[in-house]
Design an enzyme around this catalytic site. Sequence first.
Site, PDB file in Angstrom:
ATOM      1  N   HIS A  14      -7.030  -2.547 -10.973  1.00 25.29           N
ATOM      2  CA  HIS A  14      -7.382  -2.133  -9.615  1.00 25.29           C
ATOM      3  C   HIS A  14      -8.859  -1.780  -9.578  1.00 25.29           C
ATOM      4  O   HIS A  14      -9.359  -1.089 -10.453  1.00 25.29           O
ATOM      5  CB  HIS A  14      -6.531  -0.909  -9.257  1.00 25.29           C
ATOM      6  N   HIS A  19       0.812  -1.231   0.000  1.00 24.77           N
ATOM      7  CA  HIS A  19       0.000   0.000   0.000  1.00 24.77           C
ATOM      8  C   HIS A  19       0.842   1.276   0.000  1.00 24.77           C
ATOM      9  O   HIS A  19       0.376   2.343   0.409  1.00 24.77           O
ATOM     10  CB  HIS A  19      -0.936  -0.013   1.224  1.00 24.77           C
TER      11      HIS A  19
END
Length: 382
Positions: A285, A185
Site C-alpha cells: 500500500h 475501502h
Amino acid sequence: MKIRSVEWFQVPPRWLFVKITTQSGLVGWGEPVVEGKAATVAACVSEMGKALIGHDAEDIEDAFQMLYRGGFYRGGPVLTSAISGIEQALWDIKGKRHGLPVYAFLGGKVRERIEVYRWIGGDHPRDVAAQAREALAQGYRAVKMNGTDELKWIDTYDKLDAAVERVAAIREAVGKELRVAVDFHGRVHKTMAKQLMHELEPFRLMFVEEPVLCENEEVFAELARTSHIPIATGERNYTRWGFKNMLLRGGVDILQPDVSHAGGIWETRKIAAMAEAFDVAIAPHCPLGPIALAACLQVDFCSPNAFIQEQSLNIHYNAGYDLLRYIKNPEIFHYEKGHVSLLRAPGLGVEVDEDYVRKMAREGHDWHNPIWRDADGCVTEW
C-alpha cells in the site's frame, strides 16, 4: 555512525518526512505518517528521536526492537508509523554508507522492474471510463478505483448497481487492456460485500481491496468461499503480528502492508516472507510521498511474491502538489509500459530536495480525512 539528530517536516499535501543525521554528517530520510494524523505522529517521532541520539545507525534491528518493545505499549498506527519512517531513514543511511541500494542487504534483487498502478475516480468514483482511457494512454496496464459511495450495513440495490455500472463502463472503454482493482475501502459490510462481489465477478477483477474492515478478518474466508475474485487487504495492519492470524484464518490472496505504517522496510520484508509461506502475494500500500514509494520499491525488488505497486502520481489526494517536486532525481519514477525499473542508487535511491522540503514545511498542512454520514445522519466509513 552514531546518530546526532532527528528532525521532522510536515509538508503538503498530507505528508510527514523525517531526516536523521549521524555524527559524521551522513543523512537518511524516511516517511513516518498516518494520513490525517501527521501532527500526532510528529510528536511520536520527537519522543522516539530522543532515545536514538547516540545510537549506532547501522544497528537497525536493535533500533526497531528498542522503539517497539522498549515503550511497553506497542503497535497501532501512530507508534508503528513513527517507527516505520525512522527505520526507513536508517536503511537510507546504511545504504549510502556502503554504496548499495537497500534491497542488496535483504537478499538482493529478484527482478529488474515491477508493475505499478494508478488511481482513478476519486473518493466518490466518477468519470472512471474517461480516466481509464487516460491511464491506458499514459502506459499503465492496471488501475484501481473506489467501488462505492458510503453504504449502510444493509443498503439499497441501486448503490450496488451503480458500482457495477462503473466497472462495466471501464470494460466498455478499454476492454481487457487494463486490469482493474476495486477498493471497497472498508465501507462495505459483510452482507453487502457478498452481494457486490457476486455482481462484480464477471468483470474478472485484479482484486477487491478491503471488502470488509480488517478487524472483521474472519469474514475474508467466508467471502473467498463465495467468490473467485482475489481478496486484498492489509493497509491497516501493523507488524508481522498484525498479519499472523489473517494468514492462519485464510481467505486473503494479497497482503498490502504499508512500509510507512507496518514497521518499516525490514518488517515489511518479514511480512512478505510470511505471506510467501502461505502462497499469498503482496502488493504494498502506498498512496503517500516519494520517500515512502522508494521504500516500498526496495521491498518489491527483493520479494519474489510482490507483483504490483501502488503509487500516488495522479492520485486525488495530491491535487495541487506533485510528489516528484520533493526530489532531485524524479527520473527514477519514470514508468515505462506501466513498470518502474530497478533502483540502483545507494540507500533508498531518492535524492531529497531538502531546501524545498524546508520551504514547504513552513507552509505545512492540516489534512484530515472527511467524516461521512448516511442520509439519516449516522456516521459511516470513509
